[in-house]
Design a protein around this motif. Structure first.
Motif, PDB file in Angstrom:
ATOM      1  N   SER A  55       0.832  -1.195   0.000  1.00 50.06           N
ATOM      2  CA  SER A  55       0.000   0.000   0.000  1.00 50.06           C
ATOM      3  C   SER A  55       0.872   1.253   0.000  1.00 50.06           C
ATOM      4  CB  SER A  55      -0.926   0.002   1.218  1.00 50.06           C
ATOM      5  OG  SER A  55      -0.150   0.045   2.408  1.00 50.06           O
ATOM      6  N   GLU A  56       0.298   2.376  -0.304  1.00 48.69           N
ATOM      7  CA  GLU A  56       1.035   3.655  -0.338  1.00 48.69           C
ATOM      8  C   GLU A  56       1.521   4.044   1.050  1.00 48.69           C
ATOM      9  OE1 GLU A  56       0.368   8.287  -1.796  1.00 48.69           O
ATOM     10  OE2 GLU A  56      -1.244   6.787  -2.012  1.00 48.69           O
ATOM     11  N   GLU A  57       0.700   3.786   2.064  1.00 45.41           N
ATOM     12  CA  GLU A  57       1.111   4.092   3.446  1.00 45.41           C
ATOM     13  C   GLU A  57       2.314   3.253   3.860  1.00 45.41           C
ATOM     14  OE1 GLU A  57      -0.810   4.105   7.965  1.00 45.41           O
ATOM     15  OE2 GLU A  57      -2.029   3.524   6.210  1.00 45.41           O
ATOM     16  N   GLU A  58       2.239   1.938   3.492  1.00 43.97           N
ATOM     17  CA  GLU A  58       3.379   1.074   3.828  1.00 43.97           C
ATOM     18  C   GLU A  58       4.626   1.499   3.059  1.00 43.97           C
ATOM     19  OE1 GLU A  58       5.242  -2.100   5.841  1.00 43.97           O
ATOM     20  OE2 GLU A  58       3.333  -1.042   6.122  1.00 43.97           O
ATOM     21  N   SER A  59       4.440   1.919   1.818  1.00 45.21           N
ATOM     22  CA  SER A  59       5.578   2.387   1.014  1.00 45.21           C
ATOM     23  C   SER A  59       6.211   3.634   1.629  1.00 45.21           C
ATOM     24  CB  SER A  59       5.119   2.680  -0.409  1.00 45.21           C
ATOM     25  OG  SER A  59       6.190   3.206  -1.174  1.00 45.21           O
ATOM     26  N   ASN A  60       5.356   4.575   2.080  1.00 46.15           N
ATOM     27  CA  ASN A  60       5.886   5.776   2.731  1.00 46.15           C
ATOM     28  C   ASN A  60       6.619   5.434   4.026  1.00 46.15           C
ATOM     29  OD1 ASN A  60       4.801   7.348   0.703  1.00 46.15           O
ATOM     30  ND2 ASN A  60       2.868   7.680   1.811  1.00 46.15           N
ATOM     31  N   ARG A  61       6.040   4.458   4.758  1.00 41.27           N
ATOM     32  CA  ARG A  61       6.690   4.062   6.004  1.00 41.27           C
ATOM     33  C   ARG A  61       8.068   3.445   5.749  1.00 41.27           C
ATOM     34  NH1 ARG A  61       7.496  -0.118   9.302  1.00 41.27           N
ATOM     35  NH2 ARG A  61       6.648  -1.599   7.781  1.00 41.27           N
ATOM     36  N   LEU A  62       8.137   2.585   4.725  1.00 44.10           N
ATOM     37  CA  LEU A  62       9.423   1.964   4.382  1.00 44.10           C
ATOM     38  C   LEU A  62      10.435   3.006   3.898  1.00 44.10           C
ATOM     39  CD1 LEU A  62       8.180  -1.262   2.565  1.00 44.10           C
ATOM     40  CD2 LEU A  62       9.114  -1.071   4.880  1.00 44.10           C
ATOM     41  N   GLU A  63       9.948   3.989   3.141  1.00 44.20           N
ATOM     42  CA  GLU A  63      10.842   5.055   2.668  1.00 44.20           C
ATOM     43  C   GLU A  63      11.374   5.884   3.833  1.00 44.20           C
ATOM     44  OE1 GLU A  63      10.794   8.803  -0.494  1.00 44.20           O
ATOM     45  OE2 GLU A  63       9.011   7.528  -0.209  1.00 44.20           O
TER      46      GLU A  63
END
Length: 223
Positions: A55-63
Motif C-alpha cells: 500500500s502507499e502508506e506502507e511504502s511511505n513508512r518503508l521510505e
C-alpha cells in the motif's frame, strides 16, 4: 415430458488461460521441451501473482525507515571517525606522557645524585670550617701583625719597587676622592686643579721609577 426426461448434455470443461497459452505456444503432447517451457512460464506468472502489493502508506513508512536508517548510518560513521581521531590523539598524548615520565624519572635520579654530592660537600665544608675556626681561635689570642709586616720584600730593590707601586695606587685613590669632592661641591675648581696637577706629576715620577726598577730586575734576571 419425454423431451424433458432426456438427460441434459454435460458441459465440457473450459481450458484454463495458462493451458490455452501453453497449448497455443507448444502444441502436441509429445514435445518435452515445450512442456518444460510452459511450466516455467506458469511458475513465473504464479510467482508474480503471489507477490503482495504494498500500500502507499506502507511504502511511505518503508521510505521513511530507509531515510532514518541512512541518517543514523551517516551519524554513526561520523561518530566512529571522530572517536578514532580522538583515540589516536589521546594515544599520542599518552605516548608523550610516557616519554615525559621517563625524563622526569631520569631527572629525579640526577637530582638525588646531586643532592648526595652536595651533602657530602657540605659535610666537608663543616669540617673545614671547624678546623679554620679552631685555627682562628688559637691565633686570636695573639695580637694581629701590622700591615707593613704582612708583605715583606725579599731584597732592597724589591722593597723600593713595593714602595713605588704603593705610592702610585695611593695617588690613584686620592685623585678619585678629589673627583668626588668636586662633584659634591666640597672643593673649589681652582683648588682641585692645583692638587690634581701636583699629584699627577708625583704619580708620573713614581711610575717612571717603577718601570726603571722592573727593567733593572729583568737585566739581573730577577723576577
Amino acid at each position: 415430458q419425454q423431451q424433458q426426461q432426456q438427460p441434459r448434455p454435460q458441459p465440457q470443461p473450459q481450458p484454463q488461460p495458462q493451458q490455452q497459452y501453453a497449448q497455443a505456444q507448444f502444441p502436441g503432447p509429445s514435445s518435452g521441451g515445450a512442456e518444460q517451457a510452459a511450466q516455467q512460464i506458469l511458475n513465473k506468472r504464479r510467482s508474480q501473482e503471489e507477490i503482495p502489493r504494498i500500500s502507499e502508506e506502507e511504502s511511505n513508512r518503508l521510505e521513511l525507515v530507509a531515510m532514518v536508517s541512512s541518517k543514523l548510518q551517516t551519524e554513526h560513521d561520523k561518530y566512529m571517525r571522530s572517536s578514532d581521531e580522538e583515540f589516536e590523539f589521546l594515544q599520542a598524548k599518552q605516548s608523550d606522557m610516557d616519554d615525559t615520565k621517563v625524563c622526569i624519572l631520569e631527572a629525579c635520579k640526577a637530582l638525588a645524585a646531586e643532592k648526595e654530592n652536595l651533602t657530602r660537600v657540605l659535610q666537608e665544608l663543616d669540617k673545614t670550617e671547624a678546623v679554620v675556626g679552631a685555627f682562628l681561635e688559637e691565633r686570636g689570642k695573639e695580637p694581629p701583625p701590622p700591615v707593613e709586616k704582612v708583605v715583606v720584600a725579599s731584597d732592597p730593590m724589591a722593597q723600593q719597587l713595593l714602595g713605588a707601586v704603593a705610592h702610585v695606587k695611593a695617588i690613584e685613590d686620592l685623585l678619585f676622592e678629589l673627583d668626588q669632592a668636586l662633584s659634591d661641591g666640597h672643593l673649589e675648581t681652582e683648588e682641585y686643579l692645583r692638587l690634581t696637577l701636583r699629584l699627577s706629576r708625583q704619580q708620573f715620577f713614581e711610575r717612571e721609577l717603577t718601570n726603571k726598577i722592573l727593567a733593572k730586575r729583568r737585566l739581573l734576571g730577577v723576577l
